[in-house]
Design a protein around this motif. Structure first.
Motif, PDB file in Angstrom:
ATOM      1  N   ALA A 105      28.454  43.934  44.407  1.00 31.30           N
ATOM      2  CA  ALA A 105      29.322  43.945  43.229  1.00 31.30           C
ATOM      3  C   ALA A 105      30.779  44.216  43.594  1.00 31.30           C
ATOM      4  CB  ALA A 105      28.838  45.000  42.238  1.00 31.30           C
ATOM      5  N   SER A 106      31.020  44.981  44.660  1.00 30.44           N
ATOM      6  CA  SER A 106      32.395  45.390  44.971  1.00 30.44           C
ATOM      7  C   SER A 106      33.138  44.391  45.859  1.00 30.44           C
ATOM      8  CB  SER A 106      32.392  46.765  45.639  1.00 30.44           C
ATOM      9  OG  SER A 106      31.690  46.732  46.871  1.00 30.44           O
ATOM     10  N   LEU A 107      32.423  43.454  46.491  1.00 30.00           N
ATOM     11  CA  LEU A 107      33.064  42.460  47.356  1.00 30.00           C
ATOM     12  C   LEU A 107      33.093  41.108  46.654  1.00 30.00           C
ATOM     13  CD1 LEU A 107      31.450  43.288  50.831  1.00 30.00           C
ATOM     14  CD2 LEU A 107      33.636  44.093  49.916  1.00 30.00           C
ATOM     15  N   ASN A 108      34.266  40.503  46.593  1.00 27.91           N
ATOM     16  CA  ASN A 108      34.410  39.186  45.957  1.00 27.91           C
ATOM     17  C   ASN A 108      33.670  38.142  46.802  1.00 27.91           C
ATOM     18  OD1 ASN A 108      35.303  36.669  44.993  1.00 27.91           O
ATOM     19  ND2 ASN A 108      37.296  37.496  44.421  1.00 27.91           N
ATOM     20  N   PRO A 109      32.640  37.495  46.242  1.00 27.45           N
ATOM     21  CA  PRO A 109      31.841  36.553  47.040  1.00 27.45           C
ATOM     22  C   PRO A 109      32.606  35.308  47.467  1.00 27.45           C
ATOM     23  CG  PRO A 109      31.218  36.421  44.725  1.00 27.45           C
ATOM     24  CD  PRO A 109      32.160  37.585  44.848  1.00 27.45           C
ATOM     25  N   ARG A 110      33.770  35.044  46.855  1.00 30.53           N
ATOM     26  CA  ARG A 110      34.560  33.851  47.184  1.00 30.53           C
ATOM     27  C   ARG A 110      35.600  34.111  48.274  1.00 30.53           C
ATOM     28  NH1 ARG A 110      33.926  33.867  41.632  1.00 30.53           N
ATOM     29  NH2 ARG A 110      32.841  32.058  40.751  1.00 30.53           N
ATOM     30  N   MET A 111      35.686  35.345  48.728  1.00 31.23           N
ATOM     31  CA  MET A 111      36.690  35.694  49.734  1.00 31.23           C
ATOM     32  C   MET A 111      36.015  35.971  51.075  1.00 31.23           C
ATOM     33  SD  MET A 111      39.101  38.183  47.370  1.00 31.23           S
ATOM     34  CE  MET A 111      40.255  38.599  48.670  1.00 31.23           C
ATOM     35  N   ARG A 112      36.661  35.568  52.150  1.00 31.53           N
ATOM     36  CA  ARG A 112      36.141  35.828  53.490  1.00 31.53           C
ATOM     37  C   ARG A 112      36.344  37.300  53.856  1.00 31.53           C
ATOM     38  NH1 ARG A 112      35.248  30.738  55.840  1.00 31.53           N
ATOM     39  NH2 ARG A 112      36.358  29.062  54.737  1.00 31.53           N
ATOM     40  N   ALA A 113      35.557  37.762  54.807  1.00 32.75           N
ATOM     41  CA  ALA A 113      35.562  39.183  55.165  1.00 32.75           C
ATOM     42  C   ALA A 113      36.951  39.671  55.563  1.00 32.75           C
ATOM     43  CB  ALA A 113      34.566  39.432  56.295  1.00 32.75           C
ATOM     44  N   GLY A 114      37.655  38.889  56.364  1.00 38.37           N
ATOM     45  CA  GLY A 114      38.989  39.299  56.799  1.00 38.37           C
ATOM     46  C   GLY A 114      39.962  39.440  55.643  1.00 38.37           C
ATOM     47  N   THR A 115      39.866  38.517  54.674  1.00 44.40           N
ATOM     48  CA  THR A 115      40.739  38.575  53.496  1.00 44.40           C
ATOM     49  C   THR A 115      40.398  39.776  52.634  1.00 44.40           C
ATOM     50  OG1 THR A 115      40.808  36.158  53.523  1.00 44.40           O
ATOM     51  CG2 THR A 115      41.596  37.248  51.530  1.00 44.40           C
ATOM     52  N   GLU A 119      43.006  42.940  51.754  1.00 44.96           N
ATOM     53  CA  GLU A 119      43.499  42.796  50.379  1.00 44.96           C
ATOM     54  C   GLU A 119      44.398  43.940  49.929  1.00 44.96           C
ATOM     55  OE1 GLU A 119      41.711  41.473  46.026  1.00 44.96           O
ATOM     56  OE2 GLU A 119      40.397  42.454  47.477  1.00 44.96           O
ATOM     57  N   ALA A 120      43.947  45.192  50.092  1.00 42.01           N
ATOM     58  CA  ALA A 120      44.738  46.334  49.615  1.00 42.01           C
ATOM     59  C   ALA A 120      46.054  46.453  50.376  1.00 42.01           C
ATOM     60  CB  ALA A 120      43.938  47.621  49.751  1.00 42.01           C
ATOM     61  N   LEU A 121      46.024  46.115  51.653  1.00 39.48           N
ATOM     62  CA  LEU A 121      47.226  46.183  52.477  1.00 39.48           C
ATOM     63  C   LEU A 121      48.248  45.143  52.033  1.00 39.48           C
ATOM     64  CD1 LEU A 121      48.259  47.772  54.956  1.00 39.48           C
ATOM     65  CD2 LEU A 121      47.387  45.904  56.377  1.00 39.48           C
ATOM     66  N   VAL A 122      47.788  43.903  51.838  1.00 37.04           N
ATOM     67  CA  VAL A 122      48.678  42.810  51.446  1.00 37.04           C
ATOM     68  C   VAL A 122      49.253  43.039  50.055  1.00 37.04           C
ATOM     69  CG1 VAL A 122      48.756  40.340  50.924  1.00 37.04           C
ATOM     70  CG2 VAL A 122      47.540  41.148  52.959  1.00 37.04           C
ATOM     71  N   ALA A 123      48.434  43.611  49.161  1.00 35.36           N
ATOM     72  CA  ALA A 123      48.871  43.813  47.775  1.00 35.36           C
ATOM     73  C   ALA A 123      49.942  44.891  47.643  1.00 35.36           C
ATOM     74  CB  ALA A 123      47.669  44.160  46.902  1.00 35.36           C
ATOM     75  N   ASN A 124      49.968  45.834  48.582  1.00 38.77           N
ATOM     76  CA  ASN A 124      50.851  46.994  48.412  1.00 38.77           C
ATOM     77  C   ASN A 124      51.919  47.161  49.485  1.00 38.77           C
ATOM     78  OD1 ASN A 124      49.621  48.552  46.024  1.00 38.77           O
ATOM     79  ND2 ASN A 124      47.832  48.118  47.286  1.00 38.77           N
ATOM     80  N   GLN A 125      51.879  46.309  50.527  1.00 42.36           N
ATOM     81  CA  GLN A 125      52.889  46.390  51.575  1.00 42.36           C
ATOM     82  C   GLN A 125      53.290  44.992  52.031  1.00 42.36           C
ATOM     83  OE1 GLN A 125      51.129  48.995  54.639  1.00 42.36           O
ATOM     84  NE2 GLN A 125      52.838  50.386  54.317  1.00 42.36           N
ATOM     85  N   ARG A 126      54.546  44.849  52.385  1.00 42.34           N
ATOM     86  CA  ARG A 126      55.019  43.582  52.946  1.00 42.34           C
ATOM     87  C   ARG A 126      54.994  43.687  54.467  1.00 42.34           C
ATOM     88  NH1 ARG A 126      60.196  41.746  49.196  1.00 42.34           N
ATOM     89  NH2 ARG A 126      59.024  41.487  47.239  1.00 42.34           N
ATOM     90  N   LEU A 127      54.015  43.030  55.081  1.00 42.53           N
ATOM     91  CA  LEU A 127      53.865  43.075  56.527  1.00 42.53           C
ATOM     92  C   LEU A 127      53.754  41.659  57.078  1.00 42.53           C
ATOM     93  CD1 LEU A 127      51.211  45.939  56.846  1.00 42.53           C
ATOM     94  CD2 LEU A 127      53.650  46.117  57.324  1.00 42.53           C
ATOM     95  N   PRO A 128      54.178  41.417  58.306  1.00 42.32           N
ATOM     96  CA  PRO A 128      54.001  40.097  58.916  1.00 42.32           C
ATOM     97  C   PRO A 128      52.519  39.729  59.010  1.00 42.32           C
ATOM     98  CG  PRO A 128      55.514  41.450  60.208  1.00 42.32           C
ATOM     99  CD  PRO A 128      54.897  42.355  59.187  1.00 42.32           C
ATOM    100  N   LYS A 129      52.222  38.448  58.831  1.00 43.78           N
ATOM    101  CA  LYS A 129      50.824  37.993  58.865  1.00 43.78           C
ATOM    102  C   LYS A 129      50.150  38.357  60.175  1.00 43.78           C
ATOM    103  CE  LYS A 129      51.039  34.152  55.569  1.00 43.78           C
ATOM    104  NZ  LYS A 129      50.842  32.690  55.382  1.00 43.78           N
ATOM    105  N   ALA A 130      50.895  38.245  61.273  1.00 47.73           N
ATOM    106  CA  ALA A 130      50.309  38.551  62.579  1.00 47.73           C
ATOM    107  C   ALA A 130      49.880  40.018  62.662  1.00 47.73           C
ATOM    108  CB  ALA A 130      51.312  38.233  63.687  1.00 47.73           C
ATOM    109  N   GLU A 131      50.691  40.928  62.075  1.00 44.84           N
ATOM    110  CA  GLU A 131      50.344  42.351  62.106  1.00 44.84           C
ATOM    111  C   GLU A 131      49.115  42.631  61.249  1.00 44.84           C
ATOM    112  OE1 GLU A 131      52.169  46.743  60.933  1.00 44.84           O
ATOM    113  OE2 GLU A 131      53.549  45.041  61.217  1.00 44.84           O
ATOM    114  N   VAL A 132      49.055  42.010  60.064  1.00 40.88           N
ATOM    115  CA  VAL A 132      47.890  42.172  59.190  1.00 40.88           C
ATOM    116  C   VAL A 132      46.627  41.694  59.902  1.00 40.88           C
ATOM    117  CG1 VAL A 132      46.799  41.426  57.042  1.00 40.88           C
ATOM    118  CG2 VAL A 132      49.238  42.023  57.063  1.00 40.88           C
ATOM    119  N   LYS A 133      46.716  40.510  60.517  1.00 32.04           N
ATOM    120  CA  LYS A 133      45.558  39.939  61.212  1.00 32.04           C
ATOM    121  C   LYS A 133      45.096  40.844  62.349  1.00 32.04           C
ATOM    122  CE  LYS A 133      43.882  35.642  63.292  1.00 32.04           C
ATOM    123  NZ  LYS A 133      44.234  34.247  63.681  1.00 32.04           N
TER     124      LYS A 133
END
Length: 323
Positions: A105-115, A119-133
Motif C-alpha cells: 500500500a505504501s509503495l506506488n506500483p507504477r514507480m521503479r524502486a530507484g524513483t 522521491e522524498a529527496l527530489v521533492a524537498n531538495q534541489r540536487l544534481p541528478k548524478a548526486e541523487v542517483k
C-alpha cells in the motif's frame, strides 16, 4: 540533559461520527487520543503499545502532520510542527519520515524502486541528478540490493524486499526521526528478524531516532529503549523497556503482558482476569477508562487518576499508586 528531539504535549484528536440525511449531523466523536504526553530523546527507540483502536497510530500520524490535533502540540527540537510553513516545513519533511505496515500500500506500483527511494529527496531538495542517483545506489546497496534492481517495480520484489525499499525511501533524506508503524507485522518471521536487525544497525550507525508503533511485544522488547502503554486514547504507563516487562504496574499493562504466548509450554504465569470488552471510544467511562474491566477497581476510580512517578523514569496513571 539536553532538550528532547520530540515532545508531545497534551495531544487530543477527535473524529466526528456523522449521521442523518446526507450525513449532515454530528452524532458524537471518537476520542482517538485524549491528553497524551511523552518525549523521545535523540538516538532512542520509543514504542507505543496497546490493543487495536487505542490511539497508537493516530498519535503517530499526528506527529507526522497527517492529522491536525484538536488540542496540544508536537514539538520537534522545540518547534511546533503544526505551525511550520515554507522552508521550515520542507526541513520538517526531510527530518521526519515514516515506514508503514504494508509495503504494497505504501509503495506506488507504477514507480521503479530507484524513483521511489529518491522521491522524498527530489521533492524537498534541489540536487544534481548524478548526486541523487549515487545516493540511491549507495542506500540500496546498504539494504542488500545490487544497483540494477533500482530499475525494477515493487511487484518484482518479495514482501521483505519491498519493506527494505520503503525503509530506504525513509532514510534517503537523512532523517532525525523515523515513525515505524507496525513495520514488520505483515512479514514472515524470518524476514521480520532481518528487517529488525537492519533497523538496529542503522540506528547504531546514524543515531536515528525511532517511534515504533507495535502490538508484538517480543519485537518491542528487542528493539525499544522505552515503552508507553496506551488504553482508549490515553497513556497509562511509561518506563524503560526492561522495567516494563519485569515490573509492570498498571493492571492493563499486566494483562497485556500476560496475554503473550509463553516461550515454552511448561512456562506458567500468574493470570490477571480482565472483564468484558473494551468500551467504545465514543463514550469512554468516566474517571479511569480501564475501571470497567479492572479486577482492582475501587470507588475512587470514577475520578481521573493522575499520572504519578513511582520510580525514576517510571510513571503510571492508576489510583493504586496515588498517595
Amino acid at each position: 540533559m539536553g532538550q528532547p528531539l520530540i515532545e508531545v504535549e497534551g495531544l487530543r484528536k477527535l473524529f466526528p461520527i456523522k449521521g442523518g440525511p446526507l450525513n449532515a449531523r454530528t452524532l458524537g466523536h471518537v476520542r482517538a487520543i485524549d491528553g497524551v504526553s511523552f518525549t523521545i530523546d535523540t538516538g532512542e527507540t520509543f514504542a507505543l503499545v496497546g490493543e487495536s483502536g487505542c490511539g497508537k497510530t493516530t498519535t503517530a500520524r499526528t506527529i507526522l502532520r497527517l492529522y491536525t490535533p484538536d488540542e496540544g502540540r508536537v514539538l520537534l527540537e522545540g518547534r511546533d510542527v503544526h505551525a511550520l510553513t515554507g522552508d521550515d516545513l520542507k526541513a520538517f519533511r526531510l527530518a521526519v519520515q515514516a515506514v508503514f505496515q504494508d509495503p504494497w500500500a505504501s509503495l506506488n506500483p507504477r514507480m521503479r524502486a530507484g524513483t521511489l527511494v529518491a522521491e522524498a529527496l527530489v521533492a524537498n531538495q534541489r540536487l544534481p541528478k548524478a548526486e541523487v542517483k549515487a545516493r540511491v545506489a549507495a542506500l540500496l546497496e546498504r539494504m542488500g540490493f545490487p544497483a540494477w534492481k533500482a530499475d525494477l517495480f515493487p511487484y518484482e520484489f518479495s514482501g521483505g524486499q519491498r519493506q527494505r525499499i520503503a525503509l530506504a525511501s525513509a532514510l534517503i533524506t537523512g532523517p532525525k526521526l523515523i515513525v515505524l508503524d507496525e513495520p514488520v507485522s505483515a512479514l514472515d518471521l524470518s524476514v521480520q528478524a532481518q528487517v529488525i536487525n537492519l533497523l538496529k544497525d542503522i540506528q547504531e550507525e546514524s543515531q536515528t531516532t525511532f517511534l515504533l508503533i507495535a502490538h508484538d511485544l517480543d519485537t518491542v522488547r528487542y528493539v525499544a529503549d522505552r515503552v508507553g502503554v496506551m488504553y482508549l486514547g490515553q497513556l497509562v504507563e511509561e518506563t524503560d523497556t526492561e522495567e516494563l516487562f519485569e515490573n509492570p504496574k498498571h493492571p492493563y499493562t499486566q494483562a497485556l503482558l500476560n496475554s503473550r504466548l509463553p516461550l515454552h509450554p511448561k512456562d506458567r504465569r500468574e493470570e490477571l482476569q480482565v472483564m468484558g470488552e473494551a468500551p467504545s471510544p465514543m463514550n469512554p467511562p468516566a474517571g479511569c477508562r480501564f475501571r470497567t474491566r479492572c479486577p482492582f477497581a475501587m470507588d475512587v476510580c470514577t475520578e481521573v487518576p493522575a499520572r504519578v512517578q513511582i520510580a525514576e523514569g517510571h510513571s503510571v496513571a492508576c489510583h493504586l499508586y496515588s498517595e
